[in-house]
Scaffold this active site. Structure first.
Site, PDB file in Angstrom:
ATOM      1  N   GLY A 215       0.812  -1.213   0.000  1.00 31.06           N
ATOM      2  CA  GLY A 215       0.000   0.000   0.000  1.00 31.06           C
ATOM      3  C   GLY A 215       0.837   1.251   0.000  1.00 31.06           C
ATOM      4  O   GLY A 215       2.048   1.195   0.228  1.00 31.06           O
ATOM      5  N   GLY A 218       2.381   5.502   4.547  1.00 29.88           N
ATOM      6  CA  GLY A 218       1.582   6.122   5.619  1.00 29.88           C
ATOM      7  C   GLY A 218       0.191   5.574   5.783  1.00 29.88           C
ATOM      8  O   GLY A 218      -0.635   6.170   6.470  1.00 29.88           O
ATOM      9  N   THR A 219      -0.103   4.424   5.163  1.00 29.64           N
ATOM     10  CA  THR A 219      -1.465   3.890   5.287  1.00 29.64           C
ATOM     11  C   THR A 219      -1.612   2.955   6.487  1.00 29.64           C
ATOM     12  O   THR A 219      -2.667   2.370   6.691  1.00 29.64           O
ATOM     13  CB  THR A 219      -1.886   3.141   4.002  1.00 29.64           C
ATOM     14  OG1 THR A 219      -0.775   2.389   3.542  1.00 29.64           O
ATOM     15  CG2 THR A 219      -2.355   4.077   2.935  1.00 29.64           C
ATOM     16  N   GLY A 220      -0.527   2.797   7.251  1.00 33.34           N
ATOM     17  CA  GLY A 220      -0.641   2.036   8.496  1.00 33.34           C
ATOM     18  C   GLY A 220      -0.221   0.586   8.388  1.00 33.34           C
ATOM     19  O   GLY A 220      -0.674  -0.235   9.177  1.00 33.34           O
ATOM     20  N   LYS A 221       0.693   0.274   7.465  1.00 35.20           N
ATOM     21  CA  LYS A 221       1.124  -1.116   7.310  1.00 35.20           C
ATOM     22  C   LYS A 221       1.888  -1.579   8.554  1.00 35.20           C
ATOM     23  O   LYS A 221       1.634  -2.664   9.079  1.00 35.20           O
ATOM     24  CB  LYS A 221       1.997  -1.258   6.049  1.00 35.20           C
ATOM     25  CG  LYS A 221       1.238  -0.898   4.776  1.00 35.20           C
ATOM     26  CD  LYS A 221       2.085  -1.045   3.550  1.00 35.20           C
ATOM     27  CE  LYS A 221       3.155  -0.001   3.419  1.00 35.20           C
ATOM     28  NZ  LYS A 221       2.668   1.366   3.245  1.00 35.20           N
ATOM     29  N   THR A 222       2.801  -0.734   9.004  1.00 37.79           N
ATOM     30  CA  THR A 222       3.574  -1.094  10.200  1.00 37.79           C
ATOM     31  C   THR A 222       2.648  -1.242  11.396  1.00 37.79           C
ATOM     32  O   THR A 222       2.760  -2.189  12.183  1.00 37.79           O
ATOM     33  CB  THR A 222       4.620   0.002  10.487  1.00 37.79           C
ATOM     34  OG1 THR A 222       5.301   0.283   9.284  1.00 37.79           O
ATOM     35  CG2 THR A 222       5.589  -0.417  11.558  1.00 37.79           C
ATOM     36  N   GLU A 436      -3.169  33.289  -9.678  1.00 31.64           N
ATOM     37  CA  GLU A 436      -3.996  32.484  -8.767  1.00 31.64           C
ATOM     38  C   GLU A 436      -5.485  32.769  -8.980  1.00 31.64           C
ATOM     39  O   GLU A 436      -6.311  31.843  -8.917  1.00 31.64           O
ATOM     40  CB  GLU A 436      -3.610  32.748  -7.300  1.00 31.64           C
ATOM     41  CG  GLU A 436      -2.188  32.357  -6.935  1.00 31.64           C
ATOM     42  CD  GLU A 436      -1.832  30.922  -7.281  1.00 31.64           C
ATOM     43  OE1 GLU A 436      -2.720  30.048  -7.300  1.00 31.64           O
ATOM     44  OE2 GLU A 436      -0.638  30.672  -7.585  1.00 31.64           O
ATOM     45  N   HIS A 439      -6.771  30.624 -11.792  1.00 31.17           N
ATOM     46  CA  HIS A 439      -7.091  29.253 -11.371  1.00 31.17           C
ATOM     47  C   HIS A 439      -8.450  29.226 -10.659  1.00 31.17           C
ATOM     48  O   HIS A 439      -9.318  28.395 -10.951  1.00 31.17           O
ATOM     49  CB  HIS A 439      -6.052  28.739 -10.361  1.00 31.17           C
ATOM     50  CG  HIS A 439      -4.724  28.375 -10.945  1.00 31.17           C
ATOM     51  ND1 HIS A 439      -4.575  27.504 -11.982  1.00 31.17           N
ATOM     52  CD2 HIS A 439      -3.459  28.749 -10.593  1.00 31.17           C
ATOM     53  CE1 HIS A 439      -3.285  27.352 -12.264  1.00 31.17           C
ATOM     54  NE2 HIS A 439      -2.588  28.110 -11.425  1.00 31.17           N
ATOM     55  N   ASP A 512       2.287  23.878 -13.761  1.00 30.98           N
ATOM     56  CA  ASP A 512       0.930  23.689 -14.308  1.00 30.98           C
ATOM     57  C   ASP A 512       1.009  22.998 -15.669  1.00 30.98           C
ATOM     58  O   ASP A 512       0.236  22.085 -15.972  1.00 30.98           O
ATOM     59  CB  ASP A 512       0.235  25.051 -14.489  1.00 30.98           C
ATOM     60  CG  ASP A 512       0.095  25.800 -13.169  1.00 30.98           C
ATOM     61  OD1 ASP A 512       0.046  25.131 -12.130  1.00 30.98           O
ATOM     62  OD2 ASP A 512       0.041  27.041 -13.190  1.00 30.98           O
TER      63      ASP A 512
END
Ligand code: ATP
Length: 649
Positions: A215, A218-222, A436, A439, A512
């Site tokens: 994954g 930072g998706t929490g595998k550990t 800006e 945009h 951009d």
């Protein structure tokens, strides 16, 4: 005998040996050299019959005198009762070439013998062994440590770096994780097995030896692996793939061996190898041969084959690049079970936010649901970071509770980076403001775009001179062609505004252009969205699992390649024209928003809607309202007292 006693015995024996070497080879020759006499004295003593024994060496002669009456002095309590100086009993003389020496010795009736010169051995020891000594010591230390010697330290190469934590001590349970329901279900079986292996053994059931968690970062595998150990109540060994491989050849393999040895002793347990791609990279795809990595991988494969799951060791690996893993690692019997740990859905994000804000004093205004809604694409680690940033902001403003504004600023920090204090020159500010605004307005007027949340011309630490923050409100699985085109128009609207107002583009639009071109390229080569090229895939299979980036197939003819380039150019130009058209149509709004932006530095999406209403006298299109509008600031003291304030910001 314990280990310490064994070591002291060794040290004592070594010290004894050194003392003997010192006495025999250094001290004795030294004392002999101090009692050296001239050769003539030796001859005189020989002729006078004073010598008892002679030792002949290559370069010197030592001799012992016969005892004299002086040596028979009375001794009382170990003290010699005479102050007459005693002549040395053994004397030494430098041997000079004397062809009659033997004859002289025979005629003097002296016992004599030839002996090997000890200083030769000493010289040899000093000359050969001494330079080798440092090398021998280093070799010994490395050898001892590679075999898993005791203690840590700089020479502790071969020892596995796995940190062992008791499962209970990881303190992590599934309740500490949010949005990983599916992964949790898949892990349940393994946890059950670790808890009650007998139940499975009774049926002869075999569990997968290895579980690969795949994954985005930072998706929490550990955390998942830790939770599995925590739930099963077993020890958890954590190691990262990169720490196996270091500069010394053979160390990685030794560490793998050591890790498995440690783990087997603690079974049932979980070994978790983070960034397993660092060692498990496909051997076929590596251009340069990295034998150290290969050795480590081979050792890992061998170790995985060498035990059965009934021994109670479960290996978990984590990676965000599964496509580069060696097939041998993925085959049944090794990491044969893959669990996808995906970015959390809105519901998952809400659960994660609840977990990370559980200990924070939250203001009543804070709506975690709304925060979860505006953070699609955020990982668990991002959300944890947001909660922490919001708490820090609340502490900084000395507030009692964390407010919605703190969360809003925290999200902004995570997305755009910290604000930089460097002021822009008025001319640059003006250009950035129009860029800006471009945009923001195109995002307001074109359908299928994400609502504008905030526009800022405060430079950020990530290098942007300003930014327009849009907030998508849905987890996007499918995107239509029109939507892609609208997104491209928003990307190019900054450049379109510059062209409209300043009649020339600036360097500010390079990022951009890059994003718009990449979108167009994928539309043409991957999504079959070009009428001229038809529904054909012209891109190679994606090389990386997460970025989706791919290259053109290398079997394409030059005419097709030219056509692809033409189509990309047409799509990008069309997007820029579309943006320019919107801005021309609403030019008055463009100037007004840019003016207010220069005055206030940052304005919200609803400010822009107000300006549209004011300038055009009609309601702006409400295709996608901001789900988490920035709350109205508390009235200032001046406002509270009814005094008018200058700028609208
Ligand atoms: P990487 O691939 O970069 O190693 P990872 O997938 O292993 O990352 P973790 O190290 O497990 O991610 O997560 C990092 C931090 O993010 C955790 O300590 C935790 O605070 C938070 N986090 C990530 N996912 C979750 C989740 N599902 N629930 C709660 N917190 C989470």
């Amino acid at each position: 005998m314990n280990k310490g006693q064994k070591f002291s015995t060794w040290y004592f024996l070594i010290a004894l040996l050194l003392a003997w070497l010192f006495a025999d080879y250094i001290y004795k020759p030294y004392m002999e050299s101090r009692s050296e006499v001239p050769y003539s004295d030796f001859l005189a003593e020989l002729e006078s019959g004073a010598i008892a024994e002679v030792n002949l060496m290559d370069s010197r002669i030592t001799y012992a005198l016969k005892p004299t009456s002086v040596d028979k002095r009375p001794i009382v309590g170990g003290i010699i009762l005479s102050n007459k100086p005693q002549s040395p009993a053994v004397k030494s003389v430098v041997r000079i070439p004397d062809p009659f020496l033997v004859e002289r010795l025979l005629s003097a009736d002296v016992a004599f013998s030839g002996i090997a010169e000890k200083s030769d051995l000493l010289d040899m020891l000093m000359g050969v062994l001494l330079p080798l000594l440092p090398l021998l010591i280093i070799w010994y230390l490395i050898f001892r440590n590679m075999r898993g010697g005791s203690g840590g330290g700089i020479f502790n190469f071969g020892r596995s770096r796995a940190r062992e934590l008791q499962g209970e001590m990881t303190g992590v349970h599934f309740k500490d994780l949010g949005g990983v329901g599916e992964a949790e279900v898949e892990l349940r079986e393994i946890i059950d097995f670790l808890k009650e292996p007998e139940r499975y053994n009774k049926f002869g059931a075999k569990l997968p030896k290895g579980v690969l968690l795949v994954g985005p970062p930072g998706t929490g595998k550990t955390l998942l692996a830790k939770a599995a150990a925590g739930e099963a109540g077993v020890p958890f060994f954590f190691i990262t793939g990169s720490s196996f491989v270091e500069m010394f050849v053979g160390v990685g393999a030794a560490r793998v061996r050591d890790l498995f040895e440690q783990a087997k002793k603690k079974a049932p347990c979980i070994i978790f190898v983070d960034e397993i791609d660092a060692i498990g990279q496909s051997r076929a795809h590596t251009i340069s041969s990295n034998s150290e990595q290969e050795n480590t991988l081979n050792q890992l494969l061998a170790e995985m084959d060498g035990f059965n799951t009934n021994s109670g060791v479960v290996i978990m690996g984590a990676t965000n690049r599964p496509e580069i893993l060696d097939q041998a690692l993925l085959r049944p019997g090794r990491f044969d079970r893959q669990i996808q740990v995906v970015l959390p859905t809105e519901e998952g994000r809400l659960e994660i936010l609840k977990i990370h804000t559980a200990s924070l004093p939250l203001d009543d205004s804070v709506d975690l649901k709304a925060i979860a809604k505006v953070t699609p694409g955020f990982s668990g680690a991002d959300l944890a970071n947001i909660a922490n940033e919001a708490a820090l902001l609340a502490v900084r403003r000395k507030a009692e509770k964390v407010s919605t504004t703190d969360f809003d600023l925290a999200i902004e920090r995570v997305v755009a980076g910290l604000q930089r204090k460097t002021p822009l020159t008025p001319e640059v500010r003006r250009k950035v403001a129009y860029h800006e605004t471009g945009h923001a307005l195109v995002a307001c007027f074109l359908p299928g775009t994400d609502p504008v949340h905030k526009v800022s011309i405060i430079p950020t630490a990530k290098g942007a001179l300003g930014y327009t923050m849009q907030r998508s409100t849905e987890d996007q699985y499918l995107v239509g062609e029109t939507e892609l085109k609208s997104r491209m128009a928003v990307m190019l609207a900054g450049r379109a505004a510059e062209l409209l107002v300043f009649s020339e583009p600036s360097t500010g639009a390079s990022n951009d252009l890059e994003r718009a071109t990449e979108t167009a390229r994928r539309m043409v080569t991957e999504f079959g969205m070009s009428a001229r090229l038809g529904p054909v895939r012209y891109a190679m299979p994606a090389m990386t699992y997460l970025s989706g980036a791919s290259e053109n197939r290398d079997d394409l003819g030059s005419d097709i390649m030219d056509l692809i380039d033409e189509e990309i150019r047409a799509l990008v130009s069309e997007a820029q024209e579309s943006a320019k058209g919107v801005l021309e149509e609403h030019e008055a709004v463009l100037h007004e928003v840019a003016r207010v932006l220069q005055e206030c530095e940052a304005i919200t999406g609803s400010d822009i809607q107000d300006i549209i209403r004011r300038v055009e006298g009609v309601d702006p299109p409400d295709h996608n309202p901001d789900p988490l509008p920035i709350p109205e600031a508390a009235p200032t003291e001046q406002e509270a007292q009814g005094e008018p304030h200058g700028a609208s910001c």
